[in-house]
Design an enzyme around this catalytic site. Structure first.
Site, short mmCIF file in Angstrom:
data_model
loop_
_atom_site.label_atom_id
_atom_site.label_comp_id
_atom_site.label_asym_id
_atom_site.label_seq_id
_atom_site.Cartn_x
_atom_site.Cartn_y
_atom_site.Cartn_z
N LEU A 32 13.35 -23.94 0.25
CA LEU A 32 14.57 -24.09 -0.50
C LEU A 32 15.71 -24.02 0.13
O LEU A 32 16.93 -24.89 -0.47
CB LEU A 32 14.81 -23.37 -1.81
CG LEU A 32 13.84 -22.78 -3.42
CD1 LEU A 32 14.32 -22.18 -4.30
CD2 LEU A 32 12.94 -24.39 -3.52
N SER A 33 16.21 -23.35 1.57
CA SER A 33 16.99 -23.41 2.03
C SER A 33 18.24 -24.51 2.53
O SER A 33 18.78 -24.41 2.05
CB SER A 33 16.78 -22.69 3.30
OG SER A 33 16.99 -20.93 2.78
N LYS A 82 10.97 -12.27 11.51
CA LYS A 82 12.81 -11.83 11.04
C LYS A 82 12.89 -10.64 11.94
O LYS A 82 13.78 -10.47 12.24
CB LYS A 82 12.88 -11.16 9.54
CG LYS A 82 13.23 -12.13 8.17
CD LYS A 82 13.35 -11.38 7.32
CE LYS A 82 14.24 -12.54 6.31
NZ LYS A 82 14.05 -11.63 4.52
N ASP A 118 21.30 -10.02 3.78
CA ASP A 118 20.34 -9.80 2.66
C ASP A 118 21.20 -8.85 1.58
O ASP A 118 20.62 -9.07 0.68
CB ASP A 118 18.66 -9.63 3.39
CG ASP A 118 18.31 -10.69 3.00
OD1 ASP A 118 18.28 -11.50 2.50
OD2 ASP A 118 16.67 -10.13 3.33
N GLY A 143 8.44 -0.66 -3.73
CA GLY A 143 8.49 -1.70 -2.05
C GLY A 143 9.39 -0.93 -1.16
O GLY A 143 9.82 0.17 -0.88
N GLY A 145 9.08 -2.83 1.76
CA GLY A 145 9.12 -3.30 3.18
C GLY A 145 10.63 -4.04 3.87
O GLY A 145 11.45 -2.76 3.18
N ASN A 167 6.48 3.43 -3.46
CA ASN A 167 5.90 2.29 -2.93
C ASN A 167 4.21 3.21 -2.91
O ASN A 167 4.51 4.61 -2.51
CB ASN A 167 5.98 2.42 -1.34
CG ASN A 167 5.94 0.80 -0.86
OD1 ASN A 167 5.61 -0.15 -1.25
ND2 ASN A 167 5.51 1.29 0.62
N GLU A 171 3.32 6.41 2.52
CA GLU A 171 4.60 6.75 3.84
C GLU A 171 5.50 5.88 4.56
O GLU A 171 5.94 6.22 5.37
CB GLU A 171 3.09 6.52 5.62
CG GLU A 171 1.92 7.72 5.67
CD GLU A 171 1.26 7.81 4.25
OE1 GLU A 171 0.96 6.83 3.57
OE2 GLU A 171 0.51 8.95 3.26
N ARG A 172 4.85 4.66 4.14
CA ARG A 172 5.70 3.20 4.80
C ARG A 172 7.08 3.96 3.96
O ARG A 172 8.47 3.50 4.55
CB ARG A 172 5.51 2.42 3.91
CG ARG A 172 5.06 1.65 5.12
CD ARG A 172 4.86 0.14 4.29
NE ARG A 172 5.42 -1.47 5.22
CZ ARG A 172 5.64 -2.58 4.95
NH1 ARG A 172 5.07 -2.56 3.75
NH2 ARG A 172 6.34 -3.47 5.21
N TYR A 247 11.59 -15.59 -7.67
CA TYR A 247 12.09 -16.80 -8.38
C TYR A 247 11.58 -16.16 -10.15
O TYR A 247 9.87 -16.75 -9.60
CB TYR A 247 11.69 -17.77 -7.91
CG TYR A 247 12.74 -17.81 -6.38
CD1 TYR A 247 13.29 -16.70 -5.74
CD2 TYR A 247 11.77 -18.41 -5.25
CE1 TYR A 247 13.55 -17.31 -4.32
CE2 TYR A 247 11.78 -18.51 -4.32
CZ TYR A 247 12.52 -18.31 -3.97
OH TYR A 247 13.25 -17.98 -2.76
P1 ATR Z 1 9.08 -7.77 2.29
O1 ATR Z 1 9.31 -7.79 4.00
O2 ATR Z 1 9.10 -9.60 1.63
O3 ATR Z 1 9.83 -6.66 1.51
P2 ATR Z 1 6.68 -6.51 3.21
O4 ATR Z 1 6.57 -6.51 4.07
O5 ATR Z 1 4.95 -7.37 3.65
O6 ATR Z 1 7.59 -8.17 2.50
O7 ATR Z 1 6.06 -5.66 1.64
C1 ATR Z 1 5.83 -6.22 0.76
C2 ATR Z 1 5.68 -4.87 -0.37
O8 ATR Z 1 4.76 -5.34 -1.02
C3 ATR Z 1 4.95 -3.78 0.15
O9 ATR Z 1 5.74 -2.10 -0.16
C4 ATR Z 1 3.84 -3.58 -0.80
O10 ATR Z 1 2.82 -2.51 -0.68
P3 ATR Z 1 2.63 -1.25 0.65
O11 ATR Z 1 3.39 -0.83 1.79
O12 ATR Z 1 1.78 -0.23 0.27
O13 ATR Z 1 1.12 -2.03 1.65
C5 ATR Z 1 4.09 -4.01 -1.69
N1 ATR Z 1 2.51 -4.84 -2.56
C6 ATR Z 1 1.76 -5.33 -2.02
N2 ATR Z 1 1.87 -6.02 -2.85
C7 ATR Z 1 0.82 -4.70 -3.33
C8 ATR Z 1 0.26 -4.17 -4.74
N3 ATR Z 1 -1.33 -5.25 -4.96
N4 ATR Z 1 0.59 -3.21 -5.15
C9 ATR Z 1 1.37 -2.63 -5.24
N5 ATR Z 1 2.19 -3.24 -4.31
C10 ATR Z 1 2.41 -4.05 -3.29
#
Ligand code: ATR
Length: 305
Positions: A32-33, A82, A118, A143, A145, A167, A171-172, A247
């Site tokens: 959409l940018s 990124k 962001d 999350g 990520g 999350n 570990e993440r 969105y």
């Molecule tokens: P972004 O850069 O947009 O944050 P990303 O790095 O791909 O995208 O991160 C996606 C997030 O959604 C992660 O926290 C991921 O969890 P994992 O680290 O365990 O992969 C989470 N995620 C994606 N699908 C998921 C699901 N079905 N249930 C729970 N968490 C999910």
């Protein structure tokens, strides 16, 4: 010359033509940018046309070299570039350093600088849509990520008192907390699994729950798997704001609405982070209302397509 005048001189090539500006990603078709930024350039009667370029990871270096030689004004950077762009930057700020990702590049004479708008966009959306200030508040981020990193950094830098980072892959979350936590010794930042039983309890409810996961994105008709009461830490008095960075009316927001003080989707944040990029490139105040209207129109057109 003031910084604003410098920026405005930077908008044009020496032959007077507008310098190129746009977004790179892969895929990029649905971005959409262009609609958001072209509304802003048109508002100022500037001749620039913000474009979108589909750049495969193997093509990133070549594209950036071209942007350099072609003397572009700047770029937005989205998935999957990124993090990868960092190795090609000359300079970046502390925000990029803490997140490990850039979403905005500024091309100046002999310097390529990376920014990440962001966190500021997230805070601007919270302030604008919900009049929310994180200072002293208890919060939960789902999350771990890149998007979660931006949100945690924003909340910590504004003095949230507690940030629980939950999350699926624990570990993440732990890595995120180990990297960002030490920058904010006065903020309690915890990593936990995506299981409410593991979250710290407290008499006071959380006032903000942010969903940065893609949970719900692939199966929009499936209910969100964690209850709003568990997310907010019991909230009979509708104190909690639920913010989904995706969105639209997502499963997360649908579920939260009955008990939420406020629900926010990611569109205002998308516009706010874009507005901050526009200001970095041009030195002009971004016309946010116009940009938001353009984003809504583009989203409707995209959904009807
Ligand atoms: P972004 O850069 O947009 O944050 P990303 O790095 O791909 O995208 O991160 C996606 C997030 O959604 C992660 O926290 C991921 O969890 P994992 O680290 O365990 O992969 C989470 N995620 C994606 N699908 C998921 C699901 N079905 N249930 C729970 N968490 C999910």
């Amino acid at each position: 010359m003031s910084d604003t005048n410098n920026k405005q001189a930077n908008l044009y090539n020496s032959d007077g033509s507008p310098r190129e500006v746009g977004v790179i990603g892969h895929p990029i078709e649905h971005s959409l940018s262009p609609a958001i930024h072209n509304a802003a350039f048109a508002h100022y009667h500037l001749p620039h046309r913000y474009q979108k370029w589909d750049v495969a990871p193997s093509d990133l270096l070549r594209f950036l070299n071209e942007a350099w030689i072609g003397n572009y004004l700047g770029l937005n950077v989205t998935v999957p570039h990124k993090e990868a762009v960092l190795r090609y930057l000359d300079e970046w700020d502390d925000i990029v350093e803490a997140i490990g990702a850039a979403n905005t590049l500024l091309v100046e004479a002999d310097v390529l600088t990376g920014y990440n708008t962001d966190p500021a966009g997230f805070l601007e959306a919270l302030q604008r849509d919900a009049n929310y200030e994180p200072k002293g508040k208890r919060t939960l981020v789902l999350g771990a990520g890149g998007a979660a990193r931006a949100v945690v950094l924003a909340l910590a830098s504004e003095g949230a008192v507690e940030i629980v980072v939950a999350n699926r892959t624990f570990e993440r979350a732990a890595t995120l907390v180990n990297e960002i936590g030490p920058l904010f010794p006065n903020v309690h930042i915890f990593a936990t699994p995506l299981d409410p039983a593991a979250w710290p309890s407290n008499r006071n409810p959380r006032t903000l729950v942010v969903n940065t996961t893609s949970l719900g994105l692939l199966e929009p008709d499936k209910p969100f798997p964690i209850s709003p009461e568990a997310l907010s830490g019991r909230d009979p008095d509708r104190h909690t704001i639920f913010f989904d960075l995706t969105y639209g009316d997502t499963p997360f927001l649908k579920m939260a609405r009955p008990i939420a003080a406020h629900v926010l989707d990611g569109l205002t944040m998308l516009v706010a982070q874009g507005a901050q990029s526009f200001e970095l490139w041009t030195g002009l105040t971004a016309p946010r209302d116009l940009m938001l209207a353009a984003a809504r129109n583009a989203l409707t057109a995209r959904d009807n397509h």
